[in-house]
Design a protein around this motif. Structure first.
Motif, short mmCIF file in Angstrom:
data_model
loop_
_atom_site.label_atom_id
_atom_site.label_comp_id
_atom_site.label_asym_id
_atom_site.label_seq_id
_atom_site.Cartn_x
_atom_site.Cartn_y
_atom_site.Cartn_z
N ARG A 145 0.71 -1.32 -0.07
CA ARG A 145 0.26 0.00 -0.22
C ARG A 145 0.87 1.29 -0.25
NH1 ARG A 145 -0.38 1.53 5.48
NH2 ARG A 145 0.13 -0.13 6.88
N THR A 148 1.12 3.18 -3.32
CA THR A 148 0.13 3.96 -3.74
C THR A 148 -0.13 5.23 -2.85
OG1 THR A 148 -1.49 2.26 -3.08
CG2 THR A 148 -1.07 2.46 -5.40
N ASP A 149 0.65 5.42 -1.85
CA ASP A 149 0.52 6.53 -0.78
C ASP A 149 1.03 7.54 -1.41
OD1 ASP A 149 1.26 7.03 2.53
OD2 ASP A 149 1.68 8.46 0.94
N GLY A 286 -0.91 4.62 8.66
CA GLY A 286 -2.07 4.92 8.02
C GLY A 286 -3.00 5.85 9.01
N ARG A 309 -6.20 11.50 7.38
CA ARG A 309 -6.95 10.52 6.58
C ARG A 309 -7.69 9.64 7.52
NH1 ARG A 309 -1.94 6.68 5.13
NH2 ARG A 309 -1.06 8.59 4.72
N ASP A 314 -8.04 5.33 3.38
CA ASP A 314 -7.50 6.26 2.20
C ASP A 314 -6.51 5.47 1.42
OD1 ASP A 314 -6.94 8.17 0.92
OD2 ASP A 314 -6.78 9.89 2.60
N GLU A 315 -5.23 5.15 2.11
CA GLU A 315 -4.17 4.62 1.34
C GLU A 315 -4.83 3.23 0.69
OE1 GLU A 315 0.01 4.90 3.11
OE2 GLU A 315 -1.00 2.98 3.66
N GLU A 318 -6.65 4.08 -2.33
CA GLU A 318 -5.82 4.16 -3.69
C GLU A 318 -5.40 2.95 -4.27
OE1 GLU A 318 -6.64 7.78 -3.44
OE2 GLU A 318 -4.71 7.76 -4.61
N GLU A 319 -5.05 1.78 -3.36
CA GLU A 319 -4.49 1.06 -3.75
C GLU A 319 -5.56 -0.06 -4.60
OE1 GLU A 319 -3.74 -2.30 -0.74
OE2 GLU A 319 -1.76 -2.50 -1.45
#
Lengths: 363, 363
Positions: A145, A148-149, A286, A309, A314-315, A318-319
């Motif tokens: 993850r 994609t942060d 996170g 977040r 959130d993270e 994105e992933e």
């Protein structure tokens, strides 16, 4: 790219190309991570939908199905492996104990489904190699993850653009009170070498600074050293309640890392170069807002805070959207299995280095 | 001690007991550190005065004498060793290349003078042991300026008082552009193994996180791992333009460290415990104001900034006054030679670990 571009573009999805579409996801393994992080993340996502829930029993699978109107099938692991409800999902998110990833990824691949497999990819390097071979005909992404942060991605761009000169040293660490997190739930598999693999803490937490350093530096480890030990009786069967390891990368950069499953929740990631440094603090957690700091040799300092977040959602959102963007468009997703095998080789080398008291090359 | 006590007491000299008095200091070795840091620090000090300057020639010694009205004698090294002007000073500050500390500390001890010896104490463990033996009849302190840094002292108290629970992991690093600092001046001895000792960077910079970790944890290293290499031709004769090392302390804490003589000026020190963490960032640099951050498991965060400082002078003033406080009162100063020998054993072990590619015990 100017600093203003970085600031205004911090939340921009530099990877997004899909205009519309939905990837229907089977959640394989319904531990706390899946229930508390993956399910809400998919609910928030633009391109993903949870349609199948897979667990050890119908009862458990149905608890997730009950909470989500999009779920149309609740399966046992056996039913998933046997190919039930394959019309109901396009991809499988495999979030089971490390040593069962091979079985469920293989099953998903047999059914022709794309796979998002949690990290570490498997319990051992041999099993990870089998997994990659088993999935060679389907899209396979490993769920790093951090990649994609948005702040980690900006960090990678800043390093690539020479903002801090040539990288020289990395510090990465991740600590948590794992006993608090797992007490009363089935995640004690992290303390069972048959399920976790070479050990507990480096497998579970060490992979964060390791893989983030690879991603940000765009370099791979050549050799490792390590020291580790367990004190608390809960860690009797694993060598690494606490650990430290160092990595020498093929660009000459050193990474110095610590991890612990029995410490204050903490994480940080720093890259020091010949002309400046980048710091992400906290990192990997996170739940806590992260601040990315760029400090230059002339004394200038900039902070890039993206204001997030909601826990991990959130993270993870994105992933999942990134994975869907790639799979729906028919583009191979990365980080792929070959990328993840380098981590597995490095993890094996770290445990070997601790056991043999030697520096170990990553072959 | 409450947080308010820490805040209001940050600059308090917890060690000061001397009411009045002056320690007359002979400066032995007049490189840039002595001229630019020690001389101004002593000028600002409460209890010290520079009365003798010692260098390779009268001309060089007289440049310092000329700048300071308190200096009554400018000597060559030979004259110092021969016992000239011994009535003019009470103590010697030895700040020459590592491999000549033994000679000048021995001479000072022969003259019955107290000694403040720069770190690392000597070039090798054997020579350091000789030095300690030679100085057994005089007060000997080793110049770990971190130990009189007010924020480092507060950090040690907070750890000792259990503010972060049990320490689990330390991260320490120090980097500088040594080639810029030394070009055109005689400090290239840091690149000459005959003068510097086992190597350059771990000896010169690694000792900061190493000794600070010992001081803050009140623990000693048991075993080390290390990786190091040199790329730039200026570092052809030493193994460690860049290095990483890990320490396992006798309380179970791991320290993960990086150092470089060819990177952006940077330093940092962090201790992660079971119930919180402490961060000093930047650390070790003197020139840059430091911020000490205490982060607790419940999410509270406090910053303790002491608002200093004038280059290194401030920290060095503390060190010289502390030394004078002890010597004038007839109290043995610490950190003493026995304390410094543990660092020398650890430095030797770090270089051996890098050379042999093995974990090395600190005996």
């Amino acid at each position: 790219m100017t600093v203003d571009d970085y600031l205004s573009g911090i939340r921009q999805r530099d990877w997004e190309e899909l205009e519309s579409g939905t990837l229907r996801v089977a959640l394989v393994g319904l531990g706390w991570w899946t229930r508390e992080q993956a399910v809400p993340a998919i609910r928030e996502s633009k391109f993903c939908e949870t349609t199948v829930a897979v667990s050890s029993s119908h009862e458990k699978a149905e608890t997730v199905a009950h909470d989500s109107s999009t779920v149309s099938a609740a399966l046992t692991y056996d039913e998933f492996v046997n190919g039930d409800a394959t019309d109901e999902y396009d991809a499988a998110y495999v979030c089971t104990p490390n040593a069962s990833h091979l079985q469920y990824v293989s099953a998903a691949a047999d059914h022709g489904k794309a796979v998002l497999c949690e990290k570490p990819m498997e319990a051992t390097l041999d099993r990870a190699e089998e997994l990659v071979a088993a999935a060679e005909d389907v899209p396979l992404m490993v769920a790093y993850r951090m990649q994609t942060d948005p702040q980690v991605r900006r960090m990678r761009e800043l390093v690539r653009d020479g903002a801090i000169g040539d990288p020289v040293a990395v510090h990465g660490h991740m600590e948590q009170q794992m006993l608090d997190v797992v007490s009363g739930n089935p995640d004690q598999w992290r303390l069972d070498p048959d399920l976790a693999g070479y050990g507990s803490t480096v497998m579970d937490l060490g992979i964060y600074p390791l893989n983030t350093a690879r991603f940000v530096l765009d370099a791979d480890p050549m050799s490792v050293t390590a020291q580790m030990h367990s004190e608390h009786e809960a860690f009797d069967d694993v060598p690494d309640e606490h650990a430290t390891f160092s990595l020498r990368f093929d660009d000459g950069t050193y990474a110095a890392c610590t991890v612990s499953q029995n410490a204050h929740l903490s994480g940080g990631f720093r890259v020091i170069g010949t002309e400046g440094e980048l710091r992400l603090d906290p990192a990997f957690l996170g739940a806590t807002p992260q601040t990315l700091t760029l400090r230059l040799a002339d004394g200038r300092e900039m902070e890039i805070d993206d204001g997030r977040r909601d826990l991990f959602g959130d993270e993870m959102t994105e992933e999942f959207d990134y994975f869907a963007d790639r799979v729906v468009r028919g583009v191979e997703p990365t980080p792929d299995g070959e990328h993840a095998l380098v981590d597995m080789r490095t993890l094996a080398a770290i445990y070997e280095a601790a056991e043999t008291e030697r520096r170990v090359s990553v072959e």
